[in-house]
Design a protein around this motif. Sequence first.
Motif, PDB file in Angstrom:
ATOM      1  N   LEU A  39     -12.605  10.476  19.628  1.00  0.00           N
ATOM      2  CA  LEU A  39     -11.774   9.341  19.231  1.00  0.00           C
ATOM      3  C   LEU A  39     -12.489   7.994  19.358  1.00  0.00           C
ATOM      4  N   SER A  40     -13.503   7.918  20.234  1.00  0.00           N
ATOM      5  CA  SER A  40     -14.143   6.624  20.488  1.00  0.00           C
ATOM      6  C   SER A  40     -14.730   5.974  19.231  1.00  0.00           C
ATOM      7  N   ILE A  64      -7.077  22.624  37.329  1.00  0.00           N
ATOM      8  CA  ILE A  64      -6.445  21.423  36.772  1.00  0.00           C
ATOM      9  C   ILE A  64      -7.458  20.294  36.668  1.00  0.00           C
ATOM     10  N   ALA A  65      -8.251  20.111  37.741  1.00  0.00           N
ATOM     11  CA  ALA A  65      -9.241  19.037  37.740  1.00  0.00           C
ATOM     12  C   ALA A  65     -10.261  19.218  36.621  1.00  0.00           C
ATOM     13  N   ILE A  66     -10.773  20.448  36.453  1.00  0.00           N
ATOM     14  CA  ILE A  66     -11.754  20.720  35.397  1.00  0.00           C
ATOM     15  C   ILE A  66     -11.125  20.521  34.028  1.00  0.00           C
ATOM     16  N   GLY A  67      -9.908  21.013  33.873  1.00  0.00           N
ATOM     17  CA  GLY A  67      -9.221  20.885  32.590  1.00  0.00           C
ATOM     18  C   GLY A  67      -8.984  19.435  32.206  1.00  0.00           C
ATOM     19  N   ALA A  78     -10.767  17.738  29.017  1.00  0.00           N
ATOM     20  CA  ALA A  78      -9.881  17.270  27.952  1.00  0.00           C
ATOM     21  C   ALA A  78     -10.068  15.780  27.695  1.00  0.00           C
ATOM     22  N   PHE A  79     -10.150  15.032  28.780  1.00  0.00           N
ATOM     23  CA  PHE A  79     -10.295  13.585  28.636  1.00  0.00           C
ATOM     24  C   PHE A  79     -11.604  13.228  27.929  1.00  0.00           C
ATOM     25  N   LEU A 100     -15.972  14.773  37.959  1.00  0.00           N
ATOM     26  CA  LEU A 100     -15.349  16.026  38.386  1.00  0.00           C
ATOM     27  C   LEU A 100     -14.975  15.956  39.868  1.00  0.00           C
ATOM     28  N   ALA A 101     -15.920  15.432  40.673  1.00  0.00           N
ATOM     29  CA  ALA A 101     -15.638  15.324  42.110  1.00  0.00           C
ATOM     30  C   ALA A 101     -14.450  14.408  42.376  1.00  0.00           C
ATOM     31  N   LEU A 102     -14.388  13.327  41.628  1.00  0.00           N
ATOM     32  CA  LEU A 102     -13.270  12.404  41.800  1.00  0.00           C
ATOM     33  C   LEU A 102     -11.964  13.033  41.333  1.00  0.00           C
TER      34      LEU A 102
END
Length: 664
Positions: free
Chosen positions: A168-169, A153-156, A160-161, A132-134
């Motif tokens: 999916l992994s 945007i960063a949190i989203g 999402a990722f 999150l920080a990155l």
Amino acid sequence: MSLQSGLDAFKTGRYQEAVQLLEQFCRNCADQNSSDYLSAQMWLMKAYQGAGEPDKAAIMCQKLMMSQNPEVRSWAETARQTLPQNLHNQSSTIQKAGRAATTGVKLAMGGVGGSLVLASGVTMTLLFGMVLALGLSLVFILGSDDPLQGLAIAIGITLAFNILAFFLSPFLMDLTQSWLYQTRWVELAEVESYSPETARVIRQVCQQKNLKIPRLGIINDQNPTAFTYGSLPNSARLVVSQGLFTYLDDDEIATVYAHELGHIVHWDFAVMTIASTLVQICYLIYSTARRLGRGGGDSKIKDAMQTAALVAYIFYILGTYLLLYLSRTREYFADHFAAESTGNPNGLSRALVKIAYGILEEGSRSQEPSRLIEGTRALGIYDPKAAASTGTAYRIASDTQKIGRVFLWDIFNPWGWWMELNSTHPLTGKRVRALSTYAEQLGLPTEFDMGRVIGEGKSLSKSKLYGNFLLDVVLYGAETIGLLAGLVVATILWTSTQNSAWSIAAPFIGLGIGIVIKALVMFPNYQQAPATDVLTLMSDPYASPLRGQPAKLEGLLIGRGDAGYKFGSDLKIQDRSGMLYLHYASRFGPIGNFLFGMNRVQSLLGQQVGAVGWFRRGVAPWMDLIQLQSENGTIVNSYHRFWSFILGGGFIIAGIVVSVLLSS
């Protein structure tokens, strides 16, 4: 090496020679489904019997019974009747210590492994915070007029990722497994045909925990292993190799499956999936920011990107160690679950030792390490890097005291704790010790008498174990410390005297001095190196990865030491007691290593050799080679000490030359 020469040796009663010739033929055979290869395997089983090695004959028979060729399977079924009854489907004459009459008895862990919930929570929280920080730093660096919008945007993006990766992994892993290892998905009935108790354990655990039976996979590879992956307990995958059924007995196989079910019940397999993804995100951000920081454009953004890359890399390193800690913790808890759900902690102890033995045996029959074992190291039930010492002891001894002696290093040597920090699994001795305490709680005799091992460990010389350990840890990183000391000296010189010449030279000189000091400790005089064997070296509780122990070995070169690398320069030597990796260093550096691996290694394989080197013990034991002499008179010299002094002296000279040039 021809098949006929092996058959001729067998037919004339030269069974030991036949074993060597047929094993060599099997190692060199490219097509393991060819009629010649299968014929060699069948004759090899008979040669093992003739040479008085019924345990190896039993393992070979078990492998042939699982062949895809129906005629070979039928032959093996018939040949099985010629084996002693107590050797059917097992590779040792170790007397089993027994198991609990009932299952599900709660067992106290006594602080073993720490807290899985705490380890998972701390790891996930810190990793998520890092990512999150990155993400925030990248969003703000790229510029946003509205900081709150940038935060959203960063949190989203982060959420999402990770959600996408979480779900999916498993499917990506399925594709990878099918492509790399040809995983075959099977029904529970097929597993039951191999191991009836395993099927009972799977049904019992899934019913008690209200779980769906996991998707079961089998990989056609004789290296014994098992692993679990997925995102949710009811969609988990539990995969084992065919070698598990070859080397383990029915009750031992069941404990391995119970161990993997423990990962599913504890959800730690899903936590590992997410945590691994987060660590990889840190690395992805690091590589992206570094690339952007090197490009053109605004210098302020470039500086910010370089800072972000540095922070991301630090987070990646920290995240990797958090992941390793979580991985070790979850193994203790899965072992505990298996002991409770089967009532057979001794069976799992035996299974771990036999898996090590199986990995060692398969390694001795192949010129290259298994890609399956190396590729699934973090996921598997056992760290293959630790297999050599345990597998070697089991290979030649049904005496559990001899097997237990190799655990002394795991439990008492401080280097064991230090090296374990970089391992995905706890050291085998520590796992067997924990399982022995569960056996004692169930009122069972312990199969590997860890009480005796602990008693012997308490009599070890504390001064030899701990006296120089702190100094050795410093020396282990001497080159890094030397470089840092040089940088400190350079800073002092620059700030106090503005002497640019020595300020630039000091780091080079510091690095060089560190390398030379470390080399003097790592590579002692070897002129009086004693003749010994692999098991004796591995049973030394005082062995160190730093202070090399000069030794002479005689054995057979059986393959390369580099997984999947056909031009690898490292070698595997096998003597009567076990197998050890020989690490080669050419006088011409990496290019020389490549040329040696490409041109000379193949001609050396299969030859009896004498090897002199410095033995070292970490999670995996190895020997830094000094000289190798083959039976036909070929001499190979290795230059570890030479290169250390060349590098160390080179940096010192470079520093002095730089200072002189700048001063003039």
